[in-house]
Write a protein that holds these residues in place. Structure first.
Motif, PDB file in Angstrom:
ATOM      1  N   VAL A 180      17.085  20.703  31.085  1.00 22.99           N
ATOM      2  CA  VAL A 180      17.523  21.837  30.266  1.00 22.99           C
ATOM      3  C   VAL A 180      19.023  21.975  30.482  1.00 22.99           C
ATOM      4  CG1 VAL A 180      17.345  24.315  29.875  1.00 22.99           C
ATOM      5  CG2 VAL A 180      15.284  22.984  30.379  1.00 22.99           C
ATOM      6  N   GLU A 181      19.763  21.604  29.473  1.00 24.40           N
ATOM      7  CA  GLU A 181      21.220  21.542  29.615  1.00 24.40           C
ATOM      8  C   GLU A 181      21.881  22.790  29.050  1.00 24.40           C
ATOM      9  OE1 GLU A 181      23.160  18.530  27.331  1.00 24.40           O
ATOM     10  OE2 GLU A 181      21.615  18.500  25.785  1.00 24.40           O
ATOM     11  N   ILE A 182      22.762  23.331  29.851  1.00 21.74           N
ATOM     12  CA  ILE A 182      23.621  24.419  29.378  1.00 21.74           C
ATOM     13  C   ILE A 182      24.822  23.734  28.734  1.00 21.74           C
ATOM     14  CG2 ILE A 182      24.914  26.480  30.045  1.00 21.74           C
ATOM     15  CD1 ILE A 182      23.006  26.754  32.425  1.00 21.74           C
ATOM     16  N   ASP A 183      24.645  23.396  27.456  1.00 18.76           N
ATOM     17  CA  ASP A 183      25.621  22.585  26.743  1.00 18.76           C
ATOM     18  C   ASP A 183      26.604  23.452  25.976  1.00 18.76           C
ATOM     19  OD1 ASP A 183      23.881  23.564  24.876  1.00 18.76           O
ATOM     20  OD2 ASP A 183      23.188  21.626  24.144  1.00 18.76           O
ATOM     21  N   ILE A 213      11.763  29.298  30.711  1.00 11.52           N
ATOM     22  CA  ILE A 213      11.259  27.975  31.121  1.00 11.52           C
ATOM     23  C   ILE A 213       9.916  28.121  31.809  1.00 11.52           C
ATOM     24  CG2 ILE A 213      11.694  25.974  32.596  1.00 11.52           C
ATOM     25  CD1 ILE A 213      14.706  26.522  32.237  1.00 11.52           C
ATOM     26  N   ALA A 214       9.800  29.087  32.729  1.00 12.92           N
ATOM     27  CA  ALA A 214       8.562  29.286  33.478  1.00 12.92           C
ATOM     28  C   ALA A 214       7.388  29.607  32.560  1.00 12.92           C
ATOM     29  CB  ALA A 214       8.751  30.390  34.511  1.00 12.92           C
ATOM     30  N   ALA A 215       7.665  30.275  31.440  1.00 11.95           N
ATOM     31  CA  ALA A 215       6.592  30.632  30.507  1.00 11.95           C
ATOM     32  C   ALA A 215       5.953  29.396  29.882  1.00 11.95           C
ATOM     33  CB  ALA A 215       7.146  31.548  29.422  1.00 11.95           C
ATOM     34  N   GLY A 226      14.234  22.803  39.076  1.00 16.43           N
ATOM     35  CA  GLY A 226      15.343  22.584  40.000  1.00 16.43           C
ATOM     36  C   GLY A 226      16.663  22.986  39.371  1.00 16.43           C
ATOM     37  N   LEU A 227      17.422  23.810  40.055  1.00 15.38           N
ATOM     38  CA  LEU A 227      18.700  24.294  39.522  1.00 15.38           C
ATOM     39  C   LEU A 227      19.863  23.536  40.157  1.00 15.38           C
ATOM     40  CD1 LEU A 227      16.668  26.719  38.991  1.00 15.38           C
ATOM     41  CD2 LEU A 227      18.708  28.161  38.924  1.00 15.38           C
ATOM     42  N   VAL A 242      17.743  22.060  35.596  1.00 15.80           N
ATOM     43  CA  VAL A 242      18.649  22.912  34.838  1.00 15.80           C
ATOM     44  C   VAL A 242      20.065  22.645  35.326  1.00 15.80           C
ATOM     45  CG1 VAL A 242      19.253  25.267  34.195  1.00 15.80           C
ATOM     46  CG2 VAL A 242      16.854  24.668  34.607  1.00 15.80           C
ATOM     47  N   GLY A 243      20.947  22.277  34.396  1.00 12.77           N
ATOM     48  CA  GLY A 243      22.313  21.976  34.797  1.00 12.77           C
ATOM     49  C   GLY A 243      23.287  22.128  33.654  1.00 12.77           C
TER      50      GLY A 243
END
Length: 492
Positions: free
Chosen positions: A89-92, A116-118, A125-126, A336-337
């Motif tokens: 999951v990219e914080i683009d 995401i958890a839902a 992993g963060l 997540v990054g």
């Protein structure tokens, strides 16, 4: 200059001619073999002091050639992913444009984790660490208000802090916080990290793994809420990532890397297993997964091209807006990054590609799932050294013999020596590359070529020096004849 040059050239020529060049060839063979061994000394044998001094004097003698060769192996045969256990999951840039610039308020990050958890991932992993309090938290904002806004400040202080909101989200989801290992202290560093137990089977490997004294980790409140903590550090060699530590030392304890901690959480294991002996770490495992490692607890990573892994990326914007396919997240290991321009940590891989740091963590997990490991065990270094010495001694014994078939071949086909040398070099490379493709062993063809070529050069150099001497003698005679013609006034 000539008087200084000629005596030294004559001494070198005579030295190389002594006993048909065998003494010099022996010195070259064993000297270079020792230098090669010192650049990658096996850990199961104490390294003599003079070998350590040799490696410090010539630190890149063979190591650079070896690394570049292994890079070429991968570039000609990159890993083709066969499993898709990871979603990033990219914080683009699209996310930053829609949601707001980085760093986000912690409650906004909490919303992303909740979303995401839902979708029921196995673990989250963060690749993010938060060592300082959120300055946009209500209590921090209240502290900056003027005294005339006392009622507003009191109302803000009654609200939960952004750390409390994020902690609640971290606690409710299978989350792991990343941390960065450092060799030096800074304002926000600490000397400890909350982490799951590591069970050592055999000899304590703390002295063999990469050790750090400080760590840049998230706030204690966030660490306590998350279900795991892990290191995000990678090993850099001349700016290139080639191998990844699965465990590291922080002070006097072992701590896991992010991939191993995510596997531990996903499998519901309480600890990570480390198998070690006197030579170092042999394997790192969790549940029924066992990863063979180098003695330092790291693995050589067989990289896949970033072009073949782009389908694992999901924009955080799509997660927050609820437009992502749930199957992209369900039962996946989610990382997540940051990938937006100017905020991401870019790394160069052995393939020569510049990729986000989070991609490297994903490739480690992917490699473990596929069970396709690159290996360079201690015995392989000894096998290479034995082959070099054995083949080198065979060259020293056989090549100078005047009646050997090789000598007869040189006399009949002088240029055939170069062709034969090229053929043997190509054969060496192809055999080592085939072993790499078939079983994943990293055989050092570069050192084999360099040392054996130097040994062969000891027998060809006298001939070259003889040719050089003849050329200079003929040039001197030609100059003398020209001088005589000038004095007599006659045409040559």
């Amino acid at each position: 200059m000539k008087r200084y040059y000629d005596p030294w050239l004559a001494r070198i020529r005579n030295l190389l001619k002594a006993a048909q060049g065998r003494p010099v060839a022996l010195v070259v063979l064993f000297g270079l073999s020792l230098l090669n061994l010192s650049s990658e000394w096996p850990g199961n044998i104490a390294r003599p002091a003079f070998v350590g001094a040799l490696d410090e004097t010539l630190p890149d003698s063979f190591r650079t050639a070896r690394q570049l060769l292994f890079d070429q192996y991968q570039r000609h045969f990159p890993r083709i992913p066969t499993a898709e256990p990871v979603t990033i999951v990219e914080i683009d840039e699209e996310t930053l444009e829609t949601v707001g610039q980085w760093p986000w308020p912690r409650n906004r990050l909490a919303s992303l984790i909740d979303a995401i958890a839902a979708l029921k991932p196995l673990a989250i992993g963060l690749d993010i660490y938060m060592p300082e309090p959120d300055q946009t938290s209500p209590d921090k904002v209240a502290g900056n208000l003027p005294k005339t806004a006392a009622a507003l400040a009191a109302g803000l202080r009654a609200l939960p802090s952004h750390e409390a909101i994020l902690a609640r989200s971290l606690r409710a989801a299978p989350t792991i916080l990343g941390a960065a290992a450092l060799d030096h202290a800074a304002f926000t560093t600490s000397t400890d990290l909350r982490s799951a137990p590591i069970l050592v089977h055999g000899t304590d490997p703390l002295g063999r793994v990469r050790r750090y004294d400080y760590v840049l980790a998230s706030l204690p409140e966030l660490q306590a809420a998350a279900h795991g903590q892990a290191m995000l550090s990678v090993a850099l060699e001349q700016g290139v990532v080639r191998h990844i530590p699965l465990i590291m030392g922080l002070g006097e304890k072992l701590v896991p890397s992010l991939p191993m901690e995510m596997l531990r959480l996903a499998t519901g294991s309480s600890a990570i297993d480390v198998f070690a002996d006197a030579s170092g770490v042999q394997a790192v495992g969790v549940a029924d997964v066992l990863v063979p490692t180098q003695p330092g607890g790291d693995i050589w990573l067989h990289f896949a091209s970033i072009r073949s892994t782009l389908n694992r990326y999901v924009s955080a914007r799509d997660i927050l807006q609820g437009t992502v396919d749930p199957e992209r997240i369900r039962d996946k290991l989610v990382l997540v990054g940051l990938t937006g321009a100017g905020v991401t940590d870019m790394r160069t891989t052995a393939l020569g590609e510049l990729v986000p740091g989070i991609e490297i963590q994903a490739q480690v997990i992917e490699t473990i799932f596929e069970g396709r490991f690159l290996r360079r065990p201690t015995w392989l270094k000894w096998a290479e050294s034995a082959f070099i010495v054995t083949f080198g001694l065979l060259i020293i014994w056989y090549v100078p013999r005047p009646q050997s078939r090789f000598a007869m071949f040189i006399r009949v086909v002088p240029k055939g020596v170069a062709a034969l040398g090229v053929f043997l070099h190509v054969l060496n490379i192809l055999c080592c590359f085939y072993i790499f493709m078939r079983v994943g062993l990293l055989v050092d063809a570069a050192s084999i070529f360099i040392i054996l070529s130097a040994v062969m050069g000891c027998f060809f150099t006298p001939a070259l020096l003889h040719v050089d001497k003849q050329t200079r003698t003929e040039a001197t005679h030609a100059q003398g004849r020209e001088g005589d013609n000038d004095r007599t006034g006659q045409a040559p």
